[in-house]
Design a protein around this motif. Structure first.
Motif, mmCIF file in Angstrom:
data_model
loop_
_atom_site.group_PDB
_atom_site.id
_atom_site.type_symbol
_atom_site.label_atom_id
_atom_site.label_comp_id
_atom_site.label_asym_id
_atom_site.label_seq_id
_atom_site.Cartn_x
_atom_site.Cartn_y
_atom_site.Cartn_z
ATOM 1 N N HIS A 272 73.049 130.333 34.338
ATOM 2 C CA HIS A 272 73.969 129.966 33.392
ATOM 3 C C HIS A 272 75.307 130.201 33.919
ATOM 4 C CE1 HIS A 272 71.773 127.910 30.314
ATOM 5 N NE2 HIS A 272 71.026 129.080 30.220
ATOM 6 N N VAL B 176 76.510 127.692 36.232
ATOM 7 C CA VAL B 176 76.786 126.370 35.709
ATOM 8 C C VAL B 176 78.205 126.425 35.632
ATOM 9 C CG1 VAL B 176 76.437 125.029 33.437
ATOM 10 C CG2 VAL B 176 74.594 125.984 34.658
ATOM 11 N N ALA C 61 78.554 119.496 35.571
ATOM 12 C CA ALA C 61 77.471 119.305 34.967
ATOM 13 C C ALA C 61 76.493 118.536 35.659
ATOM 14 C CB ALA C 61 77.608 118.648 33.540
ATOM 15 N N ALA D 116 75.141 120.259 38.851
ATOM 16 C CA ALA D 116 74.364 121.385 38.590
ATOM 17 C C ALA D 116 73.001 120.863 38.263
ATOM 18 C CB ALA D 116 74.693 121.957 37.405
ATOM 19 N N LEU E 242 69.977 125.268 35.364
ATOM 20 C CA LEU E 242 70.828 124.229 35.849
ATOM 21 C C LEU E 242 70.557 122.738 35.258
ATOM 22 C CD1 LEU E 242 71.033 125.517 39.736
ATOM 23 C CD2 LEU E 242 72.631 125.497 38.079
#
Length: 198
Positions: A56, A59, A64, A67, A144
């Motif tokens: 996290h 991230v 997004a 990831a 992810l």
């Protein structure tokens, strides 16, 4: 694919090795108490939580979409590594397990370092470390790709407990199939990674 089924496949991929290892321990009559099984299951869940926290953090510095792709590729990579370990099957020496817990996955009886016929004390932590190694990479990758962290960690702990306990109890009957189960985590992780890439 629904999120429920996706999590189910993910949890199965991470914890199914426990069943095969339990079968081998049952076959070889190497003892492991229910308290030890519970500790190992809890360790797997905790390792997933800790590695997910790191995921996290990553991230926050990655877009997004990127990831999710990285997480999917990481799962495929972990799956390929598991398959490579399965086919490699190196023999474990008496001193290797403490230095390299991954060897225990190929020879679970090696966790009984003192050859007492039971896994106890520090040996439980050794077996737990070996079984939770795959949760580290899976935790980062899971974060992810957006898998719910706490719920998945609880499911991994519960599934590991059930599979390891059932594996030990049914070791004699399923011993011939125990080794073949070790190929499933790698295959499932590759499938999950491919699904997320599509």
């Amino acid at each position: 694919m629904g999120i429920g089924m996706f999590i189910f496949l993910f949890v199965t991929a991470v914890s199914i090795d426990s069943f095969g290892i339990g079968c081998v321990l049952g076959l070889k009559k190497v003892g492991l108490t229910m308290k030890g099984v519970l500790l190992i299951a809890g360790l797997s869940g905790i390792m997933f939580l800790l590695s997910s926290f790191f995921g996290h953090l990553l991230v926050q510095f990655v877009a997004a979409d990127a990831a999710e792709r990285v997480g999917a590729l990481a799962l495929i990579g972990i799956g390929i590594y598991f398959l490579w370990q399965f086919f490699k099957k190196e023999k474990v020496s008496e001193r290797e397990p403490w230095l390299n817990p991954t060897k225990v996955l190929n020879d679970p009886v090696a966790a009984d370092v003192d050859r007492s016929g039971g896994i106890q004390g520090k040996e439980v932590w050794l077996l737990g470390a070996a079984l939770s190694l795959d949760t580290i990479g899976a935790g980062i990758s899971g974060a992810l790709i957006g898998i719910p962290t706490f719920f998945t960690a609880v499911m991994i702990a519960a599934s590991t407990f059930i599979m390891l306990a059932c594996g030990i109890l049914s070791g004699k009957k399923l011993s011939d199939k125990a080794e073949s189960l070790s190929i499933l985590p790698g295959v499932l992780l590759i499938i999950i990674g491919l699904i997320k890439l599509s």
